[in-house]
Enzyme design. Structure first.
Site, PDB file in Angstrom:
ATOM      1  N   SER A  78      23.490  78.498  25.357  1.00  0.00           N
ATOM      2  CA  SER A  78      23.226  77.364  24.238  1.00  0.00           C
ATOM      3  C   SER A  78      23.540  77.945  23.022  1.00  0.00           C
ATOM      4  CB  SER A  78      21.359  77.410  23.679  1.00  0.00           C
ATOM      5  OG  SER A  78      21.181  78.644  23.982  1.00  0.00           O
ATOM      6  N   GLU A  79      24.296  78.651  22.608  1.00  0.00           N
ATOM      7  CA  GLU A  79      25.002  79.566  22.427  1.00  0.00           C
ATOM      8  C   GLU A  79      25.725  80.178  22.669  1.00  0.00           C
ATOM      9  OE1 GLU A  79      22.214  77.660  19.788  1.00  0.00           O
ATOM     10  OE2 GLU A  79      22.095  79.602  20.731  1.00  0.00           O
ATOM     11  N   THR A  80      27.279  80.583  21.933  1.00  0.00           N
ATOM     12  CA  THR A  80      28.104  81.982  22.548  1.00  0.00           C
ATOM     13  C   THR A  80      28.821  82.196  20.969  1.00  0.00           C
ATOM     14  OG1 THR A  80      29.457  80.595  24.574  1.00  0.00           O
ATOM     15  CG2 THR A  80      30.713  82.250  22.881  1.00  0.00           C
TER      16      THR A  80
END
Length: 297
Positions: free
Chosen positions: A49-51
Site C-alpha cells: 500500500s505504501e513505500t
C-alpha cells in the site's frame, strides 16, 4: 534509471514481530537520485500500500527526509511505512531518536532495541484535529460500505479526523458488523477521492482502552490496510475531542485480524497536547509481490 543502478528496496512489515503479520511496506533508504516517476514505478512494482523513500539523509544528526508513494499516487504521510523506516534505520545506525521531515511536517521518532534484537519505534504525530462528519458524508460512506445507520455506535459519533491525513471515523455497535466488511470498492474510492480522505477508520470498542479497527484504502489501490499508523494517531485525536480517552490516555488498537495479518498499535494521547504517540515494532520480510488490490498498507 537503469534497473542495475536502482537503489535497494527493503521490505518490512510494521506493527508486528511476525513476518506473516502486520502491514508490509517498502523502504528505500537511498532515494536521493529518484525522481517522482521512478518512485511511483518502484511503489507500483513493490505492490504494497505504501513505500517510503528517504530522499535526503544526515546520519550524524539522525535526520532524514521522507516521501511516501502508494502504487497509484504520492501520499502525504504513512504511519506504518514511517515505523518500518525507523526500524530499518535503527538496525543500521543504532537505536535512539530520529527526526523525519515529511510532506506534512516534522515527525519525531524514538527507537529502542530489546535484548533479543527486536526494535520498537514510537512516532509523535503532527497536531491532530477532529470534526463531526456531515450527514451527506456519512450517508455516502454508509451506502458504499453497504451499512445502515443502525450499524453504528451512537456513543462514538462519526467524525473526520486528521493525524497527517484525513480519515472518516465510523464506530460500529458490534464486532460482527466489523468482521463482515464487504464494501463497493469503486463507490467508496469515489467518495474518498471527492472528500480527500486517505482511509476509513472503522472501529469497534471492546473496552475503554481496547479497539478493533479495519481501514479500507481503495484510493491507494488497496482493499484494506492491516495496520494504519496515521489513522491510529487521528483516532487518538478523535477520542480526545470527544472526551473519550481512558484516564491514562493510552489505548490499544488491534487491526488486521480479519485479514489474517494481526497487528498491534499502542496509542498515547492527552487532553492537552494535540499530538499523539503511536508505538509499534517492525521486522524484515523476504522479498515478495503483493497484489495492490488484495494487499494492505
Amino acid at each position: 534509471m537503469n534497473p542495475r543502478t536502482r537503489p535497494e528496496t527493503l521490505r518490512y512489515t510494521a506493527f508486528t514481530t511476525d513476518p506473516a503479520g502486520g502491514n508490509p511496506a517498502g523502504v528505500v533508504l537511498d532515494a536521493a537520485a529518484l525522481d517522482d516517476a521512478a518512485m511511483l514505478a518502484t511503489a507500483a512494482e513493490v505492490g504494497y500500500s505504501e513505500t517510503a523513500f528517504v530522499t535526503a539523509s544526515d546520519r550524524a544528526a539522525r535526520r532524514f527526509r521522507l516521501r511516501y508513494f502508494s502504487p497509484l499516487a504520492e501520499v502525504a504521510f504513512c504511519g506504518h511505512a514511517t515505523v518500518a523506516t525507523a526500524v530499518a534505520l535503527a538496525e543500521r545506525i543504532g537505536p535512539g531518536p530520529l527526526d523525519f521531515d515529511t510532506p506534512v511536517g516534522e515527525i519525531a521518532l524514538d527507537t529502542s532495541a530489546a535484548p533479543g534484537g527486536s526494535v520498537t519505534a514510537t512516532l509523535t504525530s503532527v497536531p491532530t484535529r477532529s470534526r463531526p462528519a456531515s450527514e451527506a458524508e456519512v450517508h455516502a460512506s454508509l451506502t458504499a460500505l453497504r451499512w445502515s445507520p443502525e450499524d453504528l455506535d451512537p456513543a462514538l459519533p462519526p467524525h473526520v479526523a486528521f493525524g497527517g491525513n484525513e480519515h472518516l471515523v465510523l464506530a460500529v455497535a458490534t464486532r460482527e458488523r466489523l468482521a463482515a466488511l464487504d464494501y463497493d470498492f469503486d463507490a467508496l474510492a469515489e467518495v474518498m477521492h471527492r472528500q480527500g480522505w486517505t482511509t476509513l477508520q472503522l472501529v469497534w470498542r471492546e473496552a475503554e482502552d481496547l479497539f478493533h479497527a479495519r481501514d479500507p484504502f481503495p484510493v491507494g489501490g488497496v482493499v484494506e490496510d492491516p495496520a494504519t499508523g496515521a489513522a491510529a494517531a487521528a483516532f487518538g485525536g478523535y477520542l480526545r475531542t470527544l472526551g473519550a480517552l481512558p484516564p491514562s490516555g493510552a489505548f490499544t488498537i488491534r487491526q488486521g485480524e480479519d485479514l489474517g495479518r494481526p497487528s498491534l498499535l499502542r496509542v498515547e494521547a492527552s487532553g492537552t497536547d494535540p499530538r499523539v504517540r503511536v508505538t509499534g515494532q517492525a521486522v524484515a520480510i523476504a522479498e515478495a509481490r503483493t497484489s495492490p488490490r488484495g494487499g494492505g498498507a
